[in-house]
Structures are given as C-alpha cells and as structure tokens.
Design a protein around this motif. Structure first.
Motif, PDB file in Angstrom:
ATOM      1  N   HIS A 158       0.811  -1.215   0.000  1.00 43.88           N
ATOM      2  CA  HIS A 158       0.000   0.000   0.000  1.00 43.88           C
ATOM      3  C   HIS A 158       0.845   1.267   0.000  1.00 43.88           C
ATOM      4  O   HIS A 158       0.631   2.175  -0.807  1.00 43.88           O
ATOM      5  CB  HIS A 158      -0.947  -0.018   1.202  1.00 43.88           C
ATOM      6  CG  HIS A 158      -1.939  -1.131   1.168  1.00 43.88           C
ATOM      7  ND1 HIS A 158      -1.663  -2.380   1.687  1.00 43.88           N
ATOM      8  CD2 HIS A 158      -3.196  -1.199   0.668  1.00 43.88           C
ATOM      9  CE1 HIS A 158      -2.709  -3.165   1.516  1.00 43.88           C
ATOM     10  NE2 HIS A 158      -3.647  -2.488   0.901  1.00 43.88           N
ATOM     11  N   GLU A 184      -7.776   3.220  -1.265  1.00 43.69           N
ATOM     12  CA  GLU A 184      -7.406   1.919  -0.686  1.00 43.69           C
ATOM     13  C   GLU A 184      -5.957   1.931  -0.218  1.00 43.69           C
ATOM     14  O   GLU A 184      -5.628   1.422   0.857  1.00 43.69           O
ATOM     15  CB  GLU A 184      -7.616   0.825  -1.730  1.00 43.69           C
ATOM     16  CG  GLU A 184      -7.473  -0.594  -1.197  1.00 43.69           C
ATOM     17  CD  GLU A 184      -8.672  -1.021  -0.364  1.00 43.69           C
ATOM     18  OE1 GLU A 184      -8.464  -1.262   0.848  1.00 43.69           O
ATOM     19  OE2 GLU A 184      -9.781  -1.100  -0.903  1.00 43.69           O
ATOM     20  N   LEU A 221     -16.753   1.385  -0.788  1.00 43.46           N
ATOM     21  CA  LEU A 221     -15.419   1.508  -0.191  1.00 43.46           C
ATOM     22  C   LEU A 221     -15.418   2.566   0.901  1.00 43.46           C
ATOM     23  O   LEU A 221     -14.827   2.377   1.969  1.00 43.46           O
ATOM     24  CB  LEU A 221     -14.406   1.859  -1.280  1.00 43.46           C
ATOM     25  CG  LEU A 221     -12.963   2.139  -0.837  1.00 43.46           C
ATOM     26  CD1 LEU A 221     -12.366   0.920  -0.153  1.00 43.46           C
ATOM     27  CD2 LEU A 221     -12.108   2.560  -2.037  1.00 43.46           C
TER      28      LEU A 221
END
Length: 872
Positions: A158, A184, A221
């Motif tokens: 990430h 994300e 999300l």
C-alpha cells in the motif's frame, strides 16, 4: 524469420541473436512498423499509404510504397507476403513487443508487460494514423498500470504505490478507478483520514464538474473505511475480572450521558470501567475513545484537556486542517464530530471537573464514563457510581483466579487471611496474587502470615487500608536486584521511563536491567506504557519512593539526570548538527548514553522525553540543568512549544549563571530572548538580547548572533532597521571567520530585500548563500533560502520557479522538523498557485498549512481567511 524479435515501442528494430537492425525514422522502418502492429492481418495497399504518408500523400505515393516494400522484403526475406490486394506480416505475434505486451497483460503478468512499454509506440512515425494508435495504446497502458497497482495492493504494498497514485490522481482527477485505488492505498498505509478526505474531494469535484455522484464501488469503499476507521482505543480487558455485578448492572442500565465512577486508589475503578466498556462495545459501533488523564500521577504528569481533545479528534479522523487552535473551538469541533454517532468515551483517572469539562460532548448518542478518586461535579448532569471494597466472595474469587482455583480450595482459611489483609482492594490482591503465583511451592498460609496488619496508608478519609504490607509482602519475593530497581523507580521525575533511563537509574547494563524490569512486570509492580517505556500505579510509585534509601536515591537520581542531560546533548547535536556543542563531562559509571544516528531518531527521543526533561530540569545540578535546557532549545522552538521553550531556558539560564560560563550564559540569554519573542513579549525579549550583547563583549561572533536575533524582533514596518542589524552582524561574522554566522546573515539580507521588493537583490543573495548551506548539510538554512527565492520569484511573477522554490522549502523544513516554517512555506505555495490562477492547487496548499499551524498550536487566521475567500 524464426528467432527474430521485433520492437515497435520507440524506433522499429529487428533482432536475430546478437545482431540488431535499427530502422530509425526511415520509410522502411515506418512501413515495417505499421505492418507489425497488425501482424497476421492483411493491410490494403491504400491503407499502407495512408498509415506511412498521412492523409494527403504525394502523387506517386502508391508507387513509392511498392518500391519500399520490395526493398523491405529483400532485407527481411520471407517476412512479408502479398495477399488479396494487400500485405501481411507472417510472424509469431509473441515475437513482437506490442503483442507480447498484450499477451502478458491478459495473463496477469503486468510487471513484465510494463517493462516492455518503456517508450512510445512507433515514436519515429508522425502521421494521423500513428497518433491515433498511440492515443489508443495510452488507454491500454493506463489499464495495465492500474491492473498492476491492483496486484500490488493485493500483495500489501500500500505505502509503495501511494506516490504513483497521487501523480495519477492529479493527472486524472475524475477517474474513479484511480481514486478508489488511492483511497485503498492510503487506508492500507494507515492514513485512513487522508483516504476519507480524498473521497470527499472527489465527490465534490464530481458534483461540481459532472453533476454526478460517486460510483457504487466508491461509496461501498467509503462506508467500509468509515467503519474501519472507527476508533478502538480501549486498553486490553483486565484478566482476570470477577465480581462487581451490582455496579456492572448499574452501568448497563444507565442511559447515555455521563457516569462518574469514584473510589479510593487501588479499588479497581479502571478495571471496572474497561471491563464494562469491552462488554458494552457493541452498543457503540462508531467507536470507543479512551484517554488516561494521569490525574493522580507525579507532579506535572496530568494530561491537559487540550491534549486529550487533539487525541480524540485525531482518532475520529478529523483533518488537522479543520481543528481550531483554541480550547473552546476544539471542544465544539469534538461535539460536531460525534454528532449522530454512537460512541463510548472513557476518561480515566481524572483530577477534577475542569480537566474533563471540555471533553464532554453532550451529544445524545455518546456515552461518557469517568473514573476519579474525587467526587467530580461537572456542569453537565452526571450519574455517580461510588465504588467500595470488593465484597468478600468477589475478593476470594479474584484471588483464586490469580493463584489457581485448586490451590485456593485447598487452603480456604489462608485465602480468607490474604483477602482480609489486602483489605479487599483489587490492586493489593493483584500484587499479592502475583507474589503467590510466582512461588507455587510455598503453602499459601505461609505467605498469608507474612502480611502484617494494615493501618492507614491511603490518603482518602473513608478508607483506612494500609497497602504497605501488601506491597512489602510482594517485594520480599523479588530478587535483591529487582527490589533495588523497584525502589529506585519511585524516583523517576516523569510518569514513565525508558529502558536506558532505568538502566542509568540502577547503574546496571541495559540487558540486565531489561531482565529485572520483566521480573517486576511479572510481580504486577510495573507495566509497559508503550514499547520501550515503563510505568507503575501511582500508589506503588509512592511506596517505592518511600523505600529508596537517601544516599542511594541521590546517587541513582544523579545517574538518571546525567543520562537525560548527556543523551539530550547527543540528540540536540543530531537534530541540529550546526549547533556548537557544549562541553560535556564523560559519562559516570553506570550512566547509559545511547547514540543518536539520525535527525529523525533524535527528534523521536527528544519528544518522547520532553515531559520527563521538563520535570527533571528543577532537580538537576547546575551543569545537568544547563545541558538539559540546551538540548531542548531547538526542538521546542521548531515544534512551536513556546511556553516550554521559555520555561526551560529560564531554568537553564539560572543554572549556567551559577557555572559562570560566559559563552553558555550568552547562548542561553539568546534562547530566552527567542522564547519571549515567540510569545510576542517583544520588549522583554529586546532587553534580554541587549544583555546578551553585553555579555559577549569582546566576542565578535557572539555579538553578531545577538544582532541577528534582535533583527528578528523587528516588525514589518522596521525592515530597514532589521537589515541594518543584519549587516552589522555580517561584518562581525566576517571578522571572526564564522562561516555559519555569515550564512545566517546573508540569508537574513536575502529575506530583507524580498520584504522591501528588491527581488533581484534577494535572488542574488540567495544564490550566494545556498551553496554554503548545502556544504554544511543545514536543512533549515536551505529551507529559509528556498523560501526567500520563492518570495522573490513570486514578486517577479515567475510562478513556475516560485512553486518549485516553495515546494523545496517545505520539504527542507519538514525534514528538519520545523512545523511553523513548514506551515508558512505551504501558505506561500498556496499564494503562488492562486496568483498563477490554479485555485485547486492553492486550496490544497493552504489546507496543508492550516493543518500544520493547528497541529503546532499557532494562529491560523490568515490561512482560514484565504480558504474562506476561495470558497466564496
């Protein structure tokens, strides 16, 4: 043409073994390239002409193309065939980089695919058809990049993909797939607040520019992140926990509001509150907030409501840019952040109503539980729950859970004796139980007999339990070295201590100290407050301090203060390498001075030890106090802790005056003057600096430093006066050969010329001084110089250079740990974007400046005004 590989990315080429044929920007290369793009498909003669020569080919274009084809077929025999009025390349598509790229993407090998496409498709051919091919392939390439990002996100990378996604999001601000990936990635990097902010920005842009709402994928999300970002701050549930059925039922039945649990020290208020909070957590799906207010710890350890508010707002993912600098504003913002949310707030170990009043949200769905030794009466209506001693059966069960039920059943009378002599206090039972558990071979009756009768240790009027004998009983089981360390921990000036600090306190090696701390933790006498730091209940701390022998205690405290002073100097030098290092003594026997390798490591140590250093300053010898004050001066200034800066330097000044160190007195007077100046006490600051000038009589460099600090006190209508002080300082620095001082003075002059509008002179001085700062590796000096260049370029309306300069400036200040100057650089970066007509970039820069100013407790009115004006 078996075993020949072809490229169409960049220039067209063919490679057979070690031999490569580069066709370059030739007609043959163009012709081969357009056929390779459609390998295996017949391309008509007229279509070939258009692809190679464009929409308006010359009169004999077809004949020319035939000639080129003939030459190409001779160069690469067997590759090109004539068929049905056109031409076709007969080769395995996987031997052509474009088609191999597409195969790799289809099979999920995106990293290999992206490695192939390092250059533009058919970069040497500039016809309408070639441009259309490149535009179409750009979409393929983007899709492959995003597929690869998905794969990296799936692999947990990430943080690594955040920079690439930030760039893509800036280029494609309305691309929802890019936005979803960035959100994300930010969330997976622990930056959920930034992720939620990016969603809000995208949602606003979609509504403004397209009149659309975010996609279902993005809204799903967003909801997931909101749930994931709900704070879960409760400490671990106490184990074992027994009894308190009546109190638990009362907590269960209490409506949302405020419940204050009161009781004597050690009666189990925190255990009850935390146990119930875990049990009731499902009632509060939007999160649980917790803070230990340290209301009854050592002097100066209590947490102020402002610090607690900032912790709560951060846990609720409130952007720092939205946090006002005043307590009332922060309290109001907390209420707004909790509005409509079902949240539990646990305020542990509160001193009085003033400490908790600003933290009470007064929202109907938020429930607050407070623990305190005193009966608090907040202005908001609160229910009171008084916690008494454990009932006998509950006390027996708690002890049995700690020592083992079989052992307790085998000696019920001994259990009763221990319970009675622990006065049914959970803290005493925990300590005594840990003592018994570590010696299972001893009869419980023998251990019970060691407990003396209890008489009045607690300060509370309604409880007469004396915990001394319980603690004494537990201490008897310790090894002599662990008992000694426990006694000495009662002397620590802060609320907790580092491993190196504990080793210095004990005068033992770090590894041996770590073993002893583990023994104390097993005996329930201390606990880890955070990795590498240790604390204990304040009653245990008081008892430990009583045990410390006077002579041994003085020596141990002196070692700890030496550790803080000498390690502080190492950290101060690592944080600001250009500072003149004070003369320090060699560490005495048993004093641990860990090395400071990097600026970041030094900053972490200084901020972690900041409360302890502030508490230790009044306790040190003159030399220790002066050195601790010296170590704090720069970091407190850079972190905008101005009141602590002034307090620490005033204490350091009194100490160094006792030492009679003229240079130290001068330097500390400058620091005091700086602290007064930061707090806008300009008259007092000027007087202190003038005294410093007198102290430095005969020291050209010292007096020059004072002159530069006086220049910093000048207001905007006194720029010419400030520049005159700076010029005088520069002359003195040149006389003394002080390169660092000269760089400071030149930087000040560059700033002054920028303020009066002589931008060319400002650029000239900045370009003169930048190599000096770079040679010294001085980040702050480089940051100031970039800032001066940005101001000058903005004045000259050279916006690209100004943007670059302010961006570099903010980066230098960030790396240097200087929050106020980093905030100012971002504000000026926003001003530059605004002047250039880029409103969105201006807003983002101003928001970052606001966040930094609020975080540092600085005034942010000017930035707020700009943001408000931009919204209008």
């Amino acid at each position: 043409m078996i075993n020949v590989r072809f490229t169409v990315f960049g220039g067209v080429s063919a490679r057979a073994g070690d031999r490569t044929t580069e066709f370059g920007p030739t007609r043959l290369g163009a012709l081969l390239g357009v056929l390779l793009v459609d390998a295996g498909r017949v391309v008509g003669a007229d279509e070939l002409v258009e692809r190679v020569l464009g929409d308006a080919p010359p009169a004999r274009a077809r004949a020319m193309t035939q000639t080129w084809l003939t030459r190409l077929r001779q160069t690469l025999p067997g590759l090109i065939e004539r068929e049905a009025g056109g031409y076709v390349v007969r080769v395995d598509p996987l031997e052509i980089d474009l088609h191999l790229f597409r195969h790799l993407v289809r099979t999920g090998r995106t990293a290999e695919a992206l490695a192939l496409a390092g250059e533009d498709l058919l970069s040497t051919l500039d016809t309408p058809w070639a441009r259309r091919q490149r535009a179409g392939f750009a979409d393929e390439l983007l899709a492959a990049r995003l597929d690869h990002v998905d794969a990296r996100l799936g692999a947990g990378e990430h943080s690594a993909v955040v920079p690439e996604l930030h760039t893509l999001a800036a280029q494609r601000p309305l691309d929802e797939r890019v936005a979803a990936q960035l959100i994300e990635a930010l969330h997976g990097s622990g930056r959920t607040s930034d992720a939620l902010t990016h969603f809000d920005v995208l949602k606003a842009r979609l509504a403004t520019e397209l009149g659309a709402e975010p996609s279902r994928q993005l809204t799903t999300l967003h909801r997931r992140l909101q749930t994931a970002s709900a704070p879960r701050q409760l400490p671990a549930a106490p184990k074992p926990f027994t009894g308190r059925a009546v109190e638990l039922a009362e907590l269960d039945q209490a409506p949302n509001g405020v419940v204050v649990i009161t009781g004597t020290g050690g009666v189990g208020k925190t255990s009850l509150a935390v146990h119930w909070a875990h049990r009731a957590a499902e009632r509060f799906p939007d999160g649980q907030l917790y803070v230990n207010l340290h209301g009854f710890g050592p002097s100066g350890a209590a947490l102020g409501p402002g610090d607690a508010l900032l912790r709560f707002l951060s846990a609720l993912d409130v952007p720092r840019a939205k946090v006002p600098h005043d307590l009332a504003g922060q309290s109001a913002l907390l209420r707004d952040a909790l509005a409509g949310k079902k949240v539990l707030m646990l305020l542990d170990n509160a001193t009085d109503a003033d400490q908790i009043e600003p933290l009470l949200p007064r929202t109907p769905d938020t429930h607050v539980v407070v623990t305190s030794r005193t009966a608090l009466k907040p202005s908001h209506r609160a229910r009171s729950l008084s916690l008494g001693l454990l009932p006998p059966d509950d006390a027996r069960e708690l002890l049995a859970a700690r020592i083992g039920h079989d052992r307790a059943q085998a000696e019920p009378e001994a259990v009763d004796t221990v319970v009675r002599r622990c006065a049914r206090l959970p803290l005493a039972l925990a300590v005594a139980g840990a003592r018994a558990a570590t010696q299972p071979e001893f009869p419980l009756a023998a251990l019970a007999d060691e407990l003396a009768d209890l008489d009045a240790f607690a300060d509370d009027d309604d409880v007469t339990a004396d915990l001394r004998s319980v603690f004494s009983h537990s201490c008897k089981a310790l090894s002599p070295a662990a008992l000694r360390l426990f006694r000495l921990l009662g002397l620590m000036p802060g609320s907790d201590i580092s491993l190196a600090g504990a080793a210095s306190l004990a005068g033992l090696p770090v590894q041996e100290t770590e073993t002893l701390l583990a023994e104390l933790a097993r005996a329930n006498l201390i606990e880890k407050s955070e990795p590498g730091r240790f604390t204990c209940h304040d009653l245990l701390r008081d008892y430990a301090a009583e045990l410390a022998q006077h002579d041994e205690g003085e020596q141990a405290l002196n070692r700890l203060l030496d550790h803080l002073a000498l390690t502080g100097v190492e950290a101060g030098v690592a944080f600001t390498p250009t500072r003149r290092r004070p003369i320090t003594p060699e560490p005495g026997p048993g004093v641990v001075v860990p090395p400071m390798g990097t600026r970041e490591e030094a900053l972490r140590w200084l901020m972690a030890e900041h409360p302890t250093l502030m508490a230790a300053l009044p306790l040190g010898t003159p030399e220790q106090t002066w050195l601790m004050g010296w170590s704090l001066a720069d970091v407190l200034d850079r972190q905008a802790r101005y009141q602590d800066l002034l307090t620490s330097q005033q204490l350091a000044l009194a100490a160094v005056e006792q030492l009679g160190d003229t240079d130290g007195i001068g330097r500390t007077l400058i620091n005091v003057g700086r602290g007064l100046g930061r707090l806008k006490r300009l008259g007092e600051s000027r007087a202190v600096l003038e005294r410093a000038f007198e102290v430095y009589e005969g020291d050209a460099a010292g007096q020059a430093g004072v002159l530069l600090n006086i220049a910093m006190l000048c207001t905007d209508d006194q720029i010419h006066e400030a520049m005159e002080y700076t010029r005088r300082g520069l002359v003195l620095f040149e006389e003394s050969g002080d390169q660092y001082g000269q760089a400071n003075a030149l930087t000040g002059l560059a700033w002054g010329y920028g303020k009066i509008g002589d931008y060319a002179a400002s650029v000239s001085y900045s370009e003169r001084v930048m190599p000096m700062w770079q040679a010294m590796g001085h980040l702050f000096g480089q940051g100031e110089t970039w800032d001066n260049l940005g101001t000058a370029y903005l004045g000259l309306r050279d916006f690209p250079r100004a943007v670059h300069a302010f961006t570099q400036s903010s980066a230098c200040f960030r790396l240097g740990g200087d929050l106020p100057h980093e905030a100012a650089a971002y504000e000026q970066l926003g001003d530059t974007h605004a002047a250039a007509g880029d409103a969105e970039s201006a807003r983002l820069a101003w928001q970052k400046s606001l966040e930094l100013r609020v975080g540092a407790g600085l005034s942010a009115d000017s930035v707020r005004a700009k943001l408000e004006a931009e919204r209008e």
